[in-house]
Design a protein around this motif. Structure first.
Motif, short mmCIF file in Angstrom:
data_model
loop_
_atom_site.label_atom_id
_atom_site.label_comp_id
_atom_site.label_asym_id
_atom_site.label_seq_id
_atom_site.Cartn_x
_atom_site.Cartn_y
_atom_site.Cartn_z
N VAL A 65 -19.28 12.81 -17.12
CA VAL A 65 -20.20 13.16 -16.05
C VAL A 65 -20.04 14.65 -15.75
N ASN A 66 -21.17 15.35 -15.71
CA ASN A 66 -21.19 16.77 -15.37
C ASN A 66 -22.29 16.95 -14.34
N ASP A 67 -21.89 17.12 -13.10
CA ASP A 67 -22.83 17.24 -11.99
C ASP A 67 -23.66 15.96 -11.91
N GLN A 68 -24.95 16.00 -12.19
CA GLN A 68 -25.82 14.82 -12.10
C GLN A 68 -26.25 14.32 -13.47
N ILE A 69 -25.50 14.69 -14.50
CA ILE A 69 -25.80 14.29 -15.88
C ILE A 69 -24.63 13.47 -16.40
N VAL A 70 -24.94 12.38 -17.09
CA VAL A 70 -23.89 11.56 -17.68
C VAL A 70 -24.23 11.28 -19.14
N PHE A 71 -23.20 11.34 -19.97
CA PHE A 71 -23.29 10.97 -21.38
C PHE A 71 -22.48 9.69 -21.53
N ALA A 72 -23.05 8.68 -22.17
CA ALA A 72 -22.37 7.40 -22.30
C ALA A 72 -22.56 6.85 -23.71
N MET B 185 -24.87 12.53 -5.72
CA MET B 185 -24.03 11.38 -6.04
C MET B 185 -22.71 11.87 -6.61
N THR B 186 -21.68 11.14 -6.32
CA THR B 186 -20.37 11.44 -6.88
C THR B 186 -20.32 10.95 -8.33
N PRO B 187 -19.38 11.47 -9.12
CA PRO B 187 -19.23 10.96 -10.49
C PRO B 187 -19.02 9.44 -10.53
N ASP B 188 -18.21 8.91 -9.62
CA ASP B 188 -18.01 7.45 -9.58
C ASP B 188 -19.31 6.72 -9.25
N GLY B 189 -20.09 7.27 -8.32
CA GLY B 189 -21.37 6.66 -7.98
C GLY B 189 -22.33 6.67 -9.15
N ILE B 190 -22.33 7.75 -9.91
CA ILE B 190 -23.18 7.84 -11.10
C ILE B 190 -22.76 6.80 -12.14
N LEU B 191 -21.46 6.68 -12.38
CA LEU B 191 -20.97 5.70 -13.35
C LEU B 191 -21.30 4.27 -12.91
N GLN B 192 -21.21 4.00 -11.62
CA GLN B 192 -21.58 2.68 -11.11
C GLN B 192 -23.07 2.43 -11.31
N ALA B 193 -23.88 3.47 -11.11
CA ALA B 193 -25.33 3.31 -11.27
C ALA B 193 -25.70 3.05 -12.72
N ILE B 194 -25.06 3.74 -13.68
CA ILE B 194 -25.43 3.48 -15.08
C ILE B 194 -24.94 2.11 -15.52
N GLU B 195 -23.86 1.63 -14.93
CA GLU B 195 -23.41 0.27 -15.25
C GLU B 195 -24.42 -0.75 -14.70
N ARG B 196 -24.93 -0.53 -13.49
CA ARG B 196 -25.98 -1.40 -12.95
C ARG B 196 -27.22 -1.34 -13.84
N PHE B 197 -27.56 -0.14 -14.33
CA PHE B 197 -28.69 0.01 -15.24
C PHE B 197 -28.47 -0.80 -16.52
N ARG B 198 -27.28 -0.68 -17.12
CA ARG B 198 -26.97 -1.41 -18.36
C ARG B 198 -27.14 -2.91 -18.17
N ILE B 199 -26.61 -3.42 -17.09
CA ILE B 199 -26.71 -4.86 -16.80
C ILE B 199 -28.16 -5.25 -16.56
N ALA B 200 -28.90 -4.43 -15.81
CA ALA B 200 -30.32 -4.72 -15.54
C ALA B 200 -31.15 -4.64 -16.81
N TYR B 201 -30.86 -3.68 -17.68
CA TYR B 201 -31.56 -3.59 -18.96
C TYR B 201 -31.32 -4.85 -19.77
N ASN B 202 -30.06 -5.27 -19.85
CA ASN B 202 -29.71 -6.43 -20.66
C ASN B 202 -30.42 -7.70 -20.20
N SER B 203 -30.62 -7.84 -18.91
CA SER B 203 -31.25 -9.05 -18.38
C SER B 203 -32.72 -8.84 -17.99
N ALA B 204 -33.25 -7.64 -18.26
CA ALA B 204 -34.62 -7.28 -17.88
C ALA B 204 -34.85 -7.57 -16.39
N ASP B 205 -33.90 -7.16 -15.57
CA ASP B 205 -33.92 -7.37 -14.12
C ASP B 205 -34.81 -6.29 -13.48
#
Length: 125
Positions: A73-80, A1-21
Motif C-alpha cells: 500500500v502506497n498512500d491510496q494505491i494498493v498492489f495485490a 483511508m489508512t493502509p489497514d482500511g484499504i487492505l480490509q476494503a480489497i479483501e471485501r472486494f475479493r469476497i464480493a467478486y467471488n460471490s458476485a455480491d
C-alpha cells in the motif's frame, strides 16, 4: 483511508467478486470506476463493472480470486498478488481456455482509492 482500511476494503472486494455480491460491490466502487485486465478488456462505470463480473460468472462458473499473497500500500494505491481460478463453460482462444478444463493464472491487481471508494481496478496476469 489508512493502509489497514484499504487492505480490509480489497479483501471485501475479493469476497464480493467471488460471490458476485452486488450490494457489497456497489458500496465499494466509485460510480465512475475505471477497470480492466491488461490487454483483454477495459471499461468505466460501476454498473458496467458489475455487469462484467456477472458475465464472467456465466462464462466461467465458480471463478474466484484466491486469498491475496503479497500486498503493498502506497498512500491510496494498493498492489495485490493472487491467483485467479475458473472452469470455463466454453472454449475461448483469446483467454487460452478450453471448455471444462480448469484454468488459473497468477495476477497482480492495482486498486486506487479516493474518498473511501475504489476508483480504479486493473489486473495484470
Amino acid at each position: 483511508m489508512t493502509p489497514d482500511g484499504i487492505l480490509q476494503a480489497i479483501e471485501r472486494f475479493r469476497i464480493a467478486y467471488n460471490s458476485a455480491d452486488v450490494p457489497t460491490l456497489e458500496g465499494l466502487l466509485s460510480e465512475r470506476v475505471k477497470w480492466g485486465h491488461r490487454n483483454k478488456f477495459k471499461g468505466e462505470g460501476r454498473a458496467e463493472l458489475i455487469r462484467s463480473i456477472a458475465e464472467f460468472s456465466e462464462k466461467a462458473p465458480g471463478r474466484y480470486f484466491a486469498n491475496f499473497g503479497r500486498t503493498a500500500v502506497n498512500d491510496q494505491i494498493v498492489f495485490a498478488e493472487q491467483k485467479w481460478h475458473a472452469t470455463p463453460a466454453n472454449s475461448d482462444p483469446a483467454w487460452g481456455w478450453e471448455k471444462g478444463v480448469p484454468f488459473s493464472m497468477e495476477t497482480c491487481s492495482v486498486f486506487v482509492f479516493q474518498d473511501g471508494k475504489i476508483i480504479e481496478w486493473s489486473d495484470f496476469g
